[in-house]
Write a protein that holds these residues in place. Sequence first.
Motif, PDB file in Angstrom:
ATOM      1  N   TRP A 128      13.815  -9.955 -34.554  1.00  0.00           N
ATOM      2  CA  TRP A 128      12.531 -10.660 -34.561  1.00  0.00           C
ATOM      3  C   TRP A 128      12.056 -10.931 -33.139  1.00  0.00           C
ATOM      4  CZ3 TRP A 128       9.123 -10.854 -38.246  1.00  0.00           C
ATOM      5  CH2 TRP A 128       9.541 -10.724 -39.565  1.00  0.00           C
ATOM      6  N   LYS A 130      19.573 -10.394 -36.595  1.00  0.00           N
ATOM      7  CA  LYS A 130      18.266 -10.551 -37.254  1.00  0.00           C
ATOM      8  C   LYS A 130      17.325 -11.350 -36.359  1.00  0.00           C
ATOM      9  CE  LYS A 130      20.555 -10.164 -41.652  1.00  0.00           C
ATOM     10  NZ  LYS A 130      21.319 -10.897 -42.618  1.00  0.00           N
ATOM     11  N   ASP A 131      17.813 -12.425 -35.765  1.00  0.00           N
ATOM     12  CA  ASP A 131      16.994 -13.176 -34.809  1.00  0.00           C
ATOM     13  C   ASP A 131      16.593 -12.280 -33.642  1.00  0.00           C
ATOM     14  OD1 ASP A 131      17.251 -15.450 -36.342  1.00  0.00           O
ATOM     15  OD2 ASP A 131      18.630 -16.472 -34.955  1.00  0.00           O
ATOM     16  N   HIS A 161      11.162 -17.329 -33.676  1.00  0.00           N
ATOM     17  CA  HIS A 161      11.631 -16.294 -32.754  1.00  0.00           C
ATOM     18  C   HIS A 161      10.500 -15.323 -32.445  1.00  0.00           C
ATOM     19  CE1 HIS A 161      16.000 -16.900 -32.274  1.00  0.00           C
ATOM     20  NE2 HIS A 161      15.920 -17.493 -33.464  1.00  0.00           N
ATOM     21  N   LYS A 214      12.883 -17.429 -38.063  1.00  0.00           N
ATOM     22  CA  LYS A 214      12.491 -16.056 -37.713  1.00  0.00           C
ATOM     23  C   LYS A 214      11.058 -16.030 -37.199  1.00  0.00           C
ATOM     24  CE  LYS A 214      16.465 -14.659 -39.162  1.00  0.00           C
ATOM     25  NZ  LYS A 214      17.381 -15.743 -38.913  1.00  0.00           N
ATOM     26  N   TRP A 245      16.807 -12.502 -43.387  1.00  0.00           N
ATOM     27  CA  TRP A 245      15.750 -11.876 -42.602  1.00  0.00           C
ATOM     28  C   TRP A 245      14.488 -12.734 -42.546  1.00  0.00           C
ATOM     29  CZ3 TRP A 245      15.990  -8.212 -39.148  1.00  0.00           C
ATOM     30  CH2 TRP A 245      17.037  -7.304 -39.197  1.00  0.00           C
TER      31      TRP A 245
END
Length: 107
Positions: A90, A86-87, A31, A28, A23
């Motif tokens: 974000w 997860k990307d 992003h 991240k 995460w």
Amino acid sequence: MRIPLLFALLLLTGCSHMANDRWQGQDKAQHFIASAMLSAAGNEVAQHQGYSRDRSAAFGFMFSVSLGASKELWDSRPAGSGWSWKDFAWNVAGATTGYAVWQMAHY
């Protein structure tokens, strides 16, 4: 009706492979920042095209999210790093932040 249909299609796409990522991390933040900037820029461009405030906000947000989804789709190809929810999360958080900051700057 369109949003649930789009969400269902994303869930059923059967990406070639998924990313095994965390995460947190530099990507991240990238992003998040890129999505925030794209959302705010999309809002501004739409407003200069004469769209209403609500429509320009929707355009900017969806512009950013669609580019984030396209990037994840590109990553899901066999030679890519894999689809990352997860990307994508974000990306949505960044697009929401870009939308909020743009709205606050124009009040």
